[in-house]
Design a protein around this motif. Structure first.
Motif, PDB file in Angstrom:
ATOM      1  N   THR A  38      55.713 -42.922  68.051  1.00 37.33           N
ATOM      2  CA  THR A  38      55.425 -42.321  68.720  1.00 37.33           C
ATOM      3  C   THR A  38      54.407 -43.109  70.424  1.00 37.33           C
ATOM      4  O   THR A  38      53.811 -43.348  69.349  1.00 37.33           O
ATOM      5  CB  THR A  38      55.165 -40.614  69.242  1.00 37.33           C
ATOM      6  OG1 THR A  38      54.411 -40.393  68.602  1.00 37.33           O
ATOM      7  CG2 THR A  38      56.488 -39.818  68.569  1.00 37.33           C
ATOM      8  N   LEU A  44      53.664 -39.116  73.731  1.00 34.74           N
ATOM      9  CA  LEU A  44      54.363 -38.100  73.196  1.00 34.74           C
ATOM     10  C   LEU A  44      53.337 -36.608  73.599  1.00 34.74           C
ATOM     11  O   LEU A  44      52.834 -36.599  72.742  1.00 34.74           O
ATOM     12  CB  LEU A  44      55.046 -38.267  71.726  1.00 34.74           C
ATOM     13  CG  LEU A  44      56.724 -36.719  71.776  1.00 34.74           C
ATOM     14  CD1 LEU A  44      57.556 -37.164  72.649  1.00 34.74           C
ATOM     15  CD2 LEU A  44      56.738 -36.632  70.496  1.00 34.74           C
ATOM     16  N   PRO A 101      61.098 -35.011  75.165  1.00 32.43           N
ATOM     17  CA  PRO A 101      59.822 -35.417  75.963  1.00 32.43           C
ATOM     18  C   PRO A 101      59.323 -35.047  77.001  1.00 32.43           C
ATOM     19  O   PRO A 101      60.579 -35.528  78.412  1.00 32.43           O
ATOM     20  CB  PRO A 101      59.692 -36.331  75.174  1.00 32.43           C
ATOM     21  CG  PRO A 101      61.010 -37.229  74.576  1.00 32.43           C
ATOM     22  CD  PRO A 101      61.750 -36.201  74.874  1.00 32.43           C
ATOM     23  N   VAL A 129      59.111 -42.371  71.933  1.00 32.07           N
ATOM     24  CA  VAL A 129      59.855 -42.144  70.806  1.00 32.07           C
ATOM     25  C   VAL A 129      60.662 -43.216  69.838  1.00 32.07           C
ATOM     26  O   VAL A 129      61.991 -43.313  70.572  1.00 32.07           O
ATOM     27  CB  VAL A 129      60.943 -40.787  70.073  1.00 32.07           C
ATOM     28  CG1 VAL A 129      60.495 -40.743  68.945  1.00 32.07           C
ATOM     29  CG2 VAL A 129      60.118 -39.547  70.532  1.00 32.07           C
TER      30      VAL A 129
END
Length: 359
Positions: free
Chosen positions: A8, A11, A57, A62
């Motif tokens: 990630t 994030l 998100p 991701v």
């Protein structure tokens, strides 16, 4: 070096556009287990839902196997990622076989018709989780432990490379917890599956995980291997423990010790005194323990529950100094309990204590 399978970048996760946790930068190799721990409400489930697109998100990216998850179609994601949630489902009139077979939907087309190959994979998944005998049972009729195995079989049936589990041991007794986690280990070991999960059982997280992520106060507080995360001081701080204690060496919690002048002196060692310590603690009786070597498993319990603990260095015979101290403490107690049945060279002076206590 193996590349990251999950990664990630900055994030940010939350609800309705409001960030709950931001600046999440995590990475995990293929065939590893990552466990999220932290207080209730810290955001563990929220993070997990962003790995399956149950939540989108708010910011950041991701990556799964080098590909941005946002660029994957629903079908592609379903073949890559499976999730086992804690919510209890109540499907009407579905057998366990029916429930597990829904894991094949990413492969069956719009009509959802199972091929012979699909049915074989359903049966194989049921066998893997030791639930083949439940295939024709109604899902609503089986126990919580059996349900969890069925839901795990459903996830296995998707043939994912990544499995997400949100508190998978909830509702399970100790037998079914151990069985479930043993199955997860087998999936990782034999199928090189990657696992991300949340757990409340810190002892299990410590034993199973390759990477532990600690979440609190709307942030990733710490991330690393278990040996770096699980210290008594840090776990106490992470959960804000003010009563009792957490022993990271053995992975257990203890209640507050009974304070005051000890009324009972316990001679123990090699684990023989642990049950007595707990009995005295339950009764509210202050006690002293000794002489215990500092590498004795019993010492970890005694130092949390006893009013006084007399110790000796690991692998050393009990010294005259520590023997004399134990004698003085013992003489001021109303009762002596010896839990040992044998005495060796290193604890010869505990035998002498016992003989004096008998007088």
């Amino acid at each position: 070096m193996d590349k990251d399978y999950i990664r990630t970048e900055k994030l940010s996760v939350g609800y309705r556009g409001k960030v709950l946790i931001g600046d999440i930068n995590l990475c995990l190799k293929k065939g590893q287990i990552m466990t999220l721990i932290g207080p209730n409400g810290a955001g563990k489930s929220t993070i997990l839902k962003n790995f399956t697109r149950q939540l989108m998100p708010i910011g950041g990216i991701v990556y799964i196997d080098g590909r941005a998850m946002k660029d994957m179609s629903g079908s592609e994601l379903a073949k890559q990622v499976a999730m086992v949630m804690t919510q209890r489902i109540e499907p009407e009139l579905m057998t366990c076989f029916d429930v597990v077979s829904t894991g094949r939907y990413p492969y069956t087309g719009k009509l959802g018709l199972l091929s012979e190959s699909d049915r074989h994979k359903v049966n194989e998944a049921l066998k893997l989780v030791q639930a083949a005998e439940l295939a024709m049972c109604r899902f609503s009729d089986v126990s919580d432990g059996q349900r969890q195995r069925i839901m795990l079989a459903r996830a296995v049936c998707q043939e994912p490379e990544l499995m997400i589990l949100d508190e998978p041991t909830s509702f399970l007794d100790i037998k079914h917890k151990l069985e479930l986690l043993e199955i997860l280990k087998k999936l990782v070991r034999e199928q090189n599956m990657t696992v991300i999960m949340s757990l409340h059982e810190l002892d299990l997280a410590q034993k199973l995980s390759d990477v532990v992520v600690c979440i609190r106060e709307n942030k990733i507080d710490r991330c690393g291997p278990p040996q770096e995360i699980f210290t008594s001081e840090y776990i106490r701080d992470l959960y804000g423990i003010t009563k009792g204690s957490y022993n990271a060496e053995l992975g257990f919690m203890e209640l507050e010790p009974v304070t005051g002048t000890p009324k009972v002196f316990v001679i123990g060692g090699n684990g023989s005194g642990i049950a007595t310590y707990r009995k005295l603690h339950r009764e509210g009786t202050a006690f002293a323990a000794g002489v215990l070597h500092e590498n004795d498993v019993e010492y970890q319990v005694a130092k949390k529950l006893a009013s006084i603990v007399i110790t000796e260095k690991a692998f050393e015979p009990i010294s005259e100094e520590h023997y004399d101290r134990a004698r003085k403490v013992m003489k001021n107690c109303e009762k002596v309990i010896c839990c040992l049945t044998e005495f060796g060279t290193m604890n010869e002076k505990n035998r002498m204590l016992y003989e004096e206590g008998c007088k």
